[in-house]
Write an enzyme that holds these catalytic residues in place. Structure first.
Site, short mmCIF file in Angstrom:
data_model
loop_
_atom_site.label_atom_id
_atom_site.label_comp_id
_atom_site.label_asym_id
_atom_site.label_seq_id
_atom_site.Cartn_x
_atom_site.Cartn_y
_atom_site.Cartn_z
N ALA A 259 0.80 -1.23 0.00
CA ALA A 259 0.00 0.00 0.00
C ALA A 259 0.83 1.29 0.00
O ALA A 259 0.27 2.37 0.12
CB ALA A 259 -1.03 0.04 1.14
N GLY A 261 2.42 2.60 -2.59
CA GLY A 261 2.02 3.33 -3.80
C GLY A 261 0.62 3.91 -3.67
O GLY A 261 0.36 5.05 -4.09
N ASP A 262 -0.30 3.15 -3.08
CA ASP A 262 -1.68 3.64 -2.91
C ASP A 262 -1.71 4.83 -1.95
O ASP A 262 -2.47 5.79 -2.14
CB ASP A 262 -2.59 2.52 -2.38
CG ASP A 262 -2.77 1.40 -3.41
OD1 ASP A 262 -2.67 1.68 -4.61
OD2 ASP A 262 -2.99 0.25 -3.00
P1 ADP Z 1 4.40 0.70 -5.44
O1 ADP Z 1 4.00 0.34 -4.05
O2 ADP Z 1 3.26 1.17 -6.29
O3 ADP Z 1 5.28 -0.29 -6.14
P2 ADP Z 1 6.78 2.27 -4.79
O4 ADP Z 1 7.45 1.02 -4.37
O5 ADP Z 1 7.47 3.10 -5.82
O6 ADP Z 1 5.30 2.04 -5.29
O7 ADP Z 1 6.55 3.15 -3.47
C1 ADP Z 1 5.73 4.30 -3.48
C2 ADP Z 1 6.33 5.35 -2.57
O8 ADP Z 1 6.37 4.86 -1.23
C3 ADP Z 1 7.75 5.76 -2.87
O9 ADP Z 1 7.83 6.70 -3.92
C4 ADP Z 1 8.18 6.33 -1.52
O10 ADP Z 1 7.60 7.62 -1.34
C5 ADP Z 1 7.50 5.36 -0.55
N1 ADP Z 1 8.40 4.23 -0.24
C6 ADP Z 1 8.39 3.00 -0.79
N2 ADP Z 1 9.37 2.23 -0.28
C7 ADP Z 1 10.03 3.01 0.62
C8 ADP Z 1 11.14 2.81 1.51
N3 ADP Z 1 11.79 1.64 1.55
N4 ADP Z 1 11.53 3.84 2.29
C9 ADP Z 1 10.89 5.03 2.27
N5 ADP Z 1 9.82 5.28 1.46
C10 ADP Z 1 9.40 4.29 0.65
#
Ligand code: ADP
Length: 319
Positions: A259, A261-262
């Site tokens: 979640a 990304g959501d």
């Molecule tokens: P999805 O869940 O759709 O694959 P992402 O993995 O790119 O999307 O994560 C969405 C956002 O969540 C990132 O751009 C960042 O802001 C935050 N995020 C994800 N993983 C991390 C992490 N390990 N540390 C800090 N923020 C994170």
């Protein structure tokens, strides 16, 4: 008002030491159910990020959801899940004789890797004809994903364009869209693999932090504001004629990235709803706030339950 039009699924999650072979039964370590579906998750993210957990009845943004569930017990759970988080669920249709969307999720304990069987059920009953018009009062922003039939999503885009409503598309699960779809999309929020798929790129290992030729292809699709979320590497913002801006991820203790990304999509939508200014400075502020919100989610286990409330973050317009 923000309206999310999309999917609702009941998640059935089993955690197992290993995945069963054909014909084999395994006793699992744990089982849980939860409300999910990208549409519902993003609606809950918008609602939580615009209200305090101590008073969900009022918030800085009205958040509603349109979608469909079956008239089974899961459908009731999904509607309750939305309402318990402050989402107006009056436009979620309850389809007689249909089953609600279900995701059977098997999580392998040692790797954390998941395998998902998704049965869309009532989500796929949403037809283009249901969205040739939108009931008044119109929302200010519509958020879409790709977990309902594509022809329905394309019709919603057309109607939103006619009515001049700002649309945020999170093309997940990703597929290539017809060029004209982008004429109706103001905000495109993609992760790296979605960025590769929507641009029709065969290579899946593109580094979206630095590849400017690919950035141009993505921007040329036509959305005015393009945001690439880069997981632990943060976020990248693209807009025509402006230099690429990157935002480092917050340094947090990662528990569960479900979640993330959501949450990012919901927080970004709330921020741009509360500040209608689309200047570079205002967009940077919105992205920065969404980056903070998504980081909070990865610090906690769970999907919807991990999404922060507004009272857990600084105000979205803070300096
Ligand atoms: P999805 O869940 O759709 O694959 P992402 O993995 O790119 O999307 O994560 C969405 C956002 O969540 C990132 O751009 C960042 O802001 C935050 N995020 C994800 N993983 C991390 C992490 N390990 N540390 C800090 N923020 C994170």
């Amino acid at each position: 008002r923000i309206e999310v039009i999309g999917s609702l699924n009941l998640d059935l999650v089993s955690t197992t030491a290993r995945v069963p072979q054909g014909g084999e039964t395994i006793i699992t370590q744990s089982f849980s159910t939860g409300c999910g579906g990208k549409g519902a998750n993003q609606a809950v993210a918008c609602a939580r990020l615009s209200r305090s957990q101590h008073d969900i009845s009022s918030g800085s943004v009205i958040v509603s959801m349109a979608g469909a569930v079956g008239d089974d017990s899961f459908g009731g759970d999904l509607l309750k899940g939305l309402r318990d988080n402050g989402v107006d669920a009056a436009s979620v249709l309850v389809r007689k004789g249909e089953k609600s969307g279900v995701a059977v999720i098997i999580v392998e304990e040692h790797s954390g890797e998941n395998r998902i069987l998704m049965s869309p059920g009532a989500n796929f009953s949403l037809k283009p004809a249901d969205f040739t018009d939108l009931p008044a009062p119109l929302p200010d922003i519509i958020i879409l994903q790709l977990e309902i039939p594509l022809d329905t999503t394309l019709q919603i885009l057309k109607t939103a364009q006619q009515k001049k409503i700002e649309v945020l598309l999170n093309p997940a699960p990703a597929q290539k869209l017809p060029n004209e779809a982008y004429l109706a999309i103001t905000h495109l929020v993609v992760n790296e693999s979605e960025a590769s798929i929507v641009t029709g790129n065969e290579a899946r290992d593109i580094d979206w932090t630095s590849n400017t030729a690919q950035h141009k292809t993505l921007l040329d699709l036509g959305a005015r504001h393009v945001i690439i979320t880069l997981g632990a590497r943060g976020v990248c913002y693209l807009s025509k004629g402006k230099p690429i801006r990157t935002f480092a991820a917050q340094k947090v203790n990662v528990k569960d990235t479900t979640a993330a990304g959501d949450t990012f999509v919901g927080a970004y939508a709330v921020a741009i709803m509360l500040n209608r200014d689309r200047s570079e400075t205002a967009m940077a502020k919105a992205i920065d706030w969404a980056n903070q919100a998504a980081a909070k989610t990865v610090e906690r286990p769970g999907a919807q339950s991990a999404i922060p409330w507004a009272n857990e973050l600084p105000p979205s317009n803070a300096k």
